[in-house]
Structure formats: C-alpha cells, structure tokens
Design a protein around this motif. Sequence first.
Motif, PDB file in Angstrom:
ATOM      1  N   ILE A  33      11.109   7.212  11.152  1.00  0.00           N
ATOM      2  CA  ILE A  33      10.328   6.333   9.977  1.00  0.00           C
ATOM      3  C   ILE A  33      10.702   7.391   8.668  1.00  0.00           C
ATOM      4  O   ILE A  33      10.932   6.683   7.817  1.00  0.00           O
ATOM      5  CB  ILE A  33       8.920   6.525   9.968  1.00  0.00           C
ATOM      6  CG1 ILE A  33       8.383   5.821  11.152  1.00  0.00           C
ATOM      7  CG2 ILE A  33       8.189   6.237   8.925  1.00  0.00           C
ATOM      8  CD1 ILE A  33       6.846   5.666  11.604  1.00  0.00           C
ATOM      9  N   ARG A  37      13.962   5.780   4.968  1.00  0.00           N
ATOM     10  CA  ARG A  37      14.055   5.699   3.677  1.00  0.00           C
ATOM     11  C   ARG A  37      15.467   5.920   3.013  1.00  0.00           C
ATOM     12  O   ARG A  37      15.681   6.010   2.059  1.00  0.00           O
ATOM     13  CB  ARG A  37      13.166   6.991   3.214  1.00  0.00           C
ATOM     14  CG  ARG A  37      11.642   6.846   3.258  1.00  0.00           C
ATOM     15  CD  ARG A  37      11.009   5.990   2.191  1.00  0.00           C
ATOM     16  NE  ARG A  37       9.636   5.649   2.174  1.00  0.00           N
ATOM     17  CZ  ARG A  37       8.965   4.976   1.082  1.00  0.00           C
ATOM     18  NH1 ARG A  37       9.904   4.521  -0.083  1.00  0.00           N
ATOM     19  NH2 ARG A  37       7.705   4.661   1.361  1.00  0.00           N
ATOM     20  N   GLU A 104       3.706   5.976   3.333  1.00  0.00           N
ATOM     21  CA  GLU A 104       4.525   5.098   4.292  1.00  0.00           C
ATOM     22  C   GLU A 104       3.903   3.723   4.348  1.00  0.00           C
ATOM     23  O   GLU A 104       4.543   2.528   3.971  1.00  0.00           O
ATOM     24  CB  GLU A 104       5.089   5.480   5.683  1.00  0.00           C
ATOM     25  CG  GLU A 104       6.216   6.646   5.484  1.00  0.00           C
ATOM     26  CD  GLU A 104       7.381   6.176   4.948  1.00  0.00           C
ATOM     27  OE1 GLU A 104       7.780   5.064   5.112  1.00  0.00           O
ATOM     28  OE2 GLU A 104       8.117   7.156   4.354  1.00  0.00           O
ATOM     29  N   ILE A 105       2.445   3.560   4.906  1.00  0.00           N
ATOM     30  CA  ILE A 105       1.767   2.307   5.127  1.00  0.00           C
ATOM     31  C   ILE A 105       1.571   1.829   3.482  1.00  0.00           C
ATOM     32  O   ILE A 105       1.867   0.483   3.632  1.00  0.00           O
ATOM     33  CB  ILE A 105       0.347   2.700   5.605  1.00  0.00           C
ATOM     34  CG1 ILE A 105       0.538   3.261   7.214  1.00  0.00           C
ATOM     35  CG2 ILE A 105      -0.362   1.707   5.658  1.00  0.00           C
ATOM     36  CD1 ILE A 105      -0.573   3.633   7.682  1.00  0.00           C
ATOM     37  N   GLU A 108       4.604   0.136   2.862  1.00  0.00           N
ATOM     38  CA  GLU A 108       5.004  -1.226   3.584  1.00  0.00           C
ATOM     39  C   GLU A 108       4.075  -1.960   2.930  1.00  0.00           C
ATOM     40  O   GLU A 108       4.508  -3.434   2.821  1.00  0.00           O
ATOM     41  CB  GLU A 108       4.483  -0.909   4.959  1.00  0.00           C
ATOM     42  CG  GLU A 108       5.695  -0.101   5.623  1.00  0.00           C
ATOM     43  CD  GLU A 108       6.818  -0.711   5.917  1.00  0.00           C
ATOM     44  OE1 GLU A 108       6.872  -1.990   6.377  1.00  0.00           O
ATOM     45  OE2 GLU A 108       8.039   0.010   5.966  1.00  0.00           O
ATOM     46  N   ALA A 113       9.104  -0.392   0.497  1.00  0.00           N
ATOM     47  CA  ALA A 113      10.113  -0.104   1.328  1.00  0.00           C
ATOM     48  C   ALA A 113      11.166  -1.015   1.661  1.00  0.00           C
ATOM     49  O   ALA A 113      12.186  -0.772   2.076  1.00  0.00           O
ATOM     50  CB  ALA A 113       9.368   0.123   2.696  1.00  0.00           C
ATOM     51  N   HIS A 114      10.880  -2.324   1.077  1.00  0.00           N
ATOM     52  CA  HIS A 114      11.961  -3.342   1.157  1.00  0.00           C
ATOM     53  C   HIS A 114      12.575  -3.825   0.076  1.00  0.00           C
ATOM     54  O   HIS A 114      13.265  -4.834  -0.148  1.00  0.00           O
ATOM     55  CB  HIS A 114      11.186  -4.442   1.789  1.00  0.00           C
ATOM     56  CG  HIS A 114      10.652  -4.256   3.229  1.00  0.00           C
ATOM     57  ND1 HIS A 114      11.254  -3.912   4.268  1.00  0.00           N
ATOM     58  CD2 HIS A 114       9.212  -4.086   3.449  1.00  0.00           C
ATOM     59  CE1 HIS A 114      10.514  -3.809   5.241  1.00  0.00           C
ATOM     60  NE2 HIS A 114       9.319  -3.804   4.560  1.00  0.00           N
ATOM     61  N   GLU A 178      12.849  -0.515  12.989  1.00  0.00           N
ATOM     62  CA  GLU A 178      13.155  -0.969  11.529  1.00  0.00           C
ATOM     63  C   GLU A 178      13.283  -2.435  11.970  1.00  0.00           C
ATOM     64  O   GLU A 178      13.176  -3.109  10.715  1.00  0.00           O
ATOM     65  CB  GLU A 178      14.414  -0.317  11.390  1.00  0.00           C
ATOM     66  CG  GLU A 178      14.615   1.122  10.901  1.00  0.00           C
ATOM     67  CD  GLU A 178      16.076   1.735  10.738  1.00  0.00           C
ATOM     68  OE1 GLU A 178      16.879   0.689  10.619  1.00  0.00           O
ATOM     69  OE2 GLU A 178      15.954   2.832  10.832  1.00  0.00           O
ATOM     70  N   PRO A 181       8.500  -4.865  11.707  1.00  0.00           N
ATOM     71  CA  PRO A 181       7.709  -4.093  10.870  1.00  0.00           C
ATOM     72  C   PRO A 181       6.521  -4.195  11.387  1.00  0.00           C
ATOM     73  O   PRO A 181       5.598  -2.768  11.171  1.00  0.00           O
ATOM     74  CB  PRO A 181       7.549  -5.209   9.505  1.00  0.00           C
ATOM     75  CG  PRO A 181       8.774  -5.964   9.671  1.00  0.00           C
ATOM     76  CD  PRO A 181       9.288  -6.005  11.247  1.00  0.00           C
ATOM     77  N   SER A 182       5.850  -4.747  12.269  1.00  0.00           N
ATOM     78  CA  SER A 182       4.561  -4.620  12.792  1.00  0.00           C
ATOM     79  C   SER A 182       4.529  -3.503  13.550  1.00  0.00           C
ATOM     80  O   SER A 182       3.379  -2.876  13.672  1.00  0.00           O
ATOM     81  CB  SER A 182       3.952  -5.948  13.666  1.00  0.00           C
ATOM     82  OG  SER A 182       4.896  -6.385  14.813  1.00  0.00           O
ATOM     83  N   LYS A 184       6.357  -0.712  13.357  1.00  0.00           N
ATOM     84  CA  LYS A 184       6.330   0.432  12.293  1.00  0.00           C
ATOM     85  C   LYS A 184       5.023   0.570  12.029  1.00  0.00           C
ATOM     86  O   LYS A 184       4.577   1.756  11.871  1.00  0.00           O
ATOM     87  CB  LYS A 184       7.251  -0.003  11.131  1.00  0.00           C
ATOM     88  CG  LYS A 184       7.333   1.216  10.398  1.00  0.00           C
ATOM     89  CD  LYS A 184       8.580   0.995   9.210  1.00  0.00           C
ATOM     90  CE  LYS A 184       8.733   2.232   8.341  1.00  0.00           C
ATOM     91  NZ  LYS A 184       9.599   1.829   7.179  1.00  0.00           N
ATOM     92  N   MET A 185       4.292  -0.232  11.485  1.00  0.00           N
ATOM     93  CA  MET A 185       2.929  -0.252  11.179  1.00  0.00           C
ATOM     94  C   MET A 185       2.059   0.321  12.132  1.00  0.00           C
ATOM     95  O   MET A 185       1.127   1.324  11.855  1.00  0.00           O
ATOM     96  CB  MET A 185       2.244  -1.543  10.555  1.00  0.00           C
ATOM     97  CG  MET A 185       1.003  -1.315   9.822  1.00  0.00           C
ATOM     98  SD  MET A 185       1.067  -0.716   8.223  1.00  0.00           S
ATOM     99  CE  MET A 185       1.926  -1.762   7.150  1.00  0.00           C
TER     100      MET A 185
END
Length: 243
Positions: A33, A37, A104-105, A108, A113-114, A178, A181-182, A184-185
């Motif tokens: 994670i 970045r 990070e949350i 997101e 992050a995008h 990566e 996304p779900s 990653k969360m």
Amino acid sequence: MELLQDPAVWASFLTLTVLEIVLGVDNVIFISITAARLPQEQRRSARMIGLTLALLVRIALLFSIAWIIGLTAPVFTIAEHPFSWRDIILFLGGLFLIWKAATEIFAEVEGEAHEEGVVQATFAAVIFQIVILDVVFSLDSVITAVGIADHIEVMVAAVILAIVVMMIAAEPIAGFVEAHPSTKMLALAFLVMIGMSLVADGFGYHIERGFIYAAMVFAGAVEGLNLLRASRRRKAKTPPEMT
C-alpha cells in the motif's frame, strides 16, 4: 550436521517458518500500500528494498537476542503498570500504523490517490516509512522466534525462507490490491485493527493474533464472493460477439 538429523529442530523450523510468514502478511500489505504512492516504475524496487531491509533487521535483531530479551524489562511505571522498551516501541509503532492507514483511507475516500500526473510520495519517504514499520514488525517476529526455536541457525533459516516467500508473494498481492479498490480499503481497515492491537500490546493487553487473522480470512472470503459476483455480472452484461 547434527541439527539436520534432529526431528525436533525440523519441527521448530517448519513451525517458525509458518508463523513468520503469517506475521509477515501485515508487513507485505503495508509495503504494498505504501509503495502504491510511488510512480509505477519505482513500486517493485520499493517493495524489494522494503522486504530486504525487513530481512536484514530481523537477522540483526536475532544476533542481538540478549538485547531483545532485555527490552522486556520494565523501564518505568504508570498507574501501577510497568512499561518496557518493547511496550513503548509497539505502542508508537501501532500509533504510526493507525495514522498511516487512516491517511490512506482518507486519500482513497477523497480521491487523492487517483489524481493523474501527481507523484504522491518520494522514494526516500516511502522507504523511511517502510523501515519504521519493519522495526516494529521485526521486533514482534524476533521475540516469537526466540520463544519457539533454541538455535540461532534455525531462527535465521526460518526468517530467510519466510522473507523469500513474501518477496515472491509481494508482486501478486500488490497487483491484486491495486486492481481492486474495495480490497485495498479492506486491507487498510485491517491495518488499523493491527495498529490497535499493537497499541493494546503496548499497554499490556495482549490480543491473540489468531482472532485478527480469523477476521481477516472471513472478511477476505466475503470480499472474494463480492468480486466473483461483480465479475459474473459484468460478463452477463457483455453482449455476445457477432459471428
């Protein structure tokens, strides 16, 4: 050669290797994670450097067993609870992990992050964050090793094998996180939970990792079913090719 002929040594080696891999899952997720970045071309290097540093830190700590054991000796007392250097390191490491995962949350959720064309972190900053958590996770890992195996050779061999397995698994884990996304969360949420367990450990309230990993497996299975359902729905909506 005598060690290789001792069944008890092999049993402790296999047990310790499995435990080191399980304990290392947190480290791999955090590294994946954090490395996300970076620009795409730097991510693999960051992951490999992070895991290599984790290996070096673990081996260095294993050869400092007397010092590691001394970290559990009380340093000061607050409200009749004795705190050791191990407690302090776990507490501060847990706070850092909670802060990092929460940041990070937030990124997101807010979409930071995008953003295209924006470098989210420098290579040096990412490696520095990885080193900090390597020390925290390595401390826990080495104390576990000392409690299971009696021979330093067995400990080092188990740690090396576990890190090699994590290096092999890091790439597919990072790619999967990566790409979904779900997922990653979900991984970030578990990092918060792990951070909370480290903070609790620092205050002397040990939370069995088995409960955390059981929750991770259950939630991961549910997430896997959701991804499978989403994949089947996409296929059902895709019109068949014209012949």
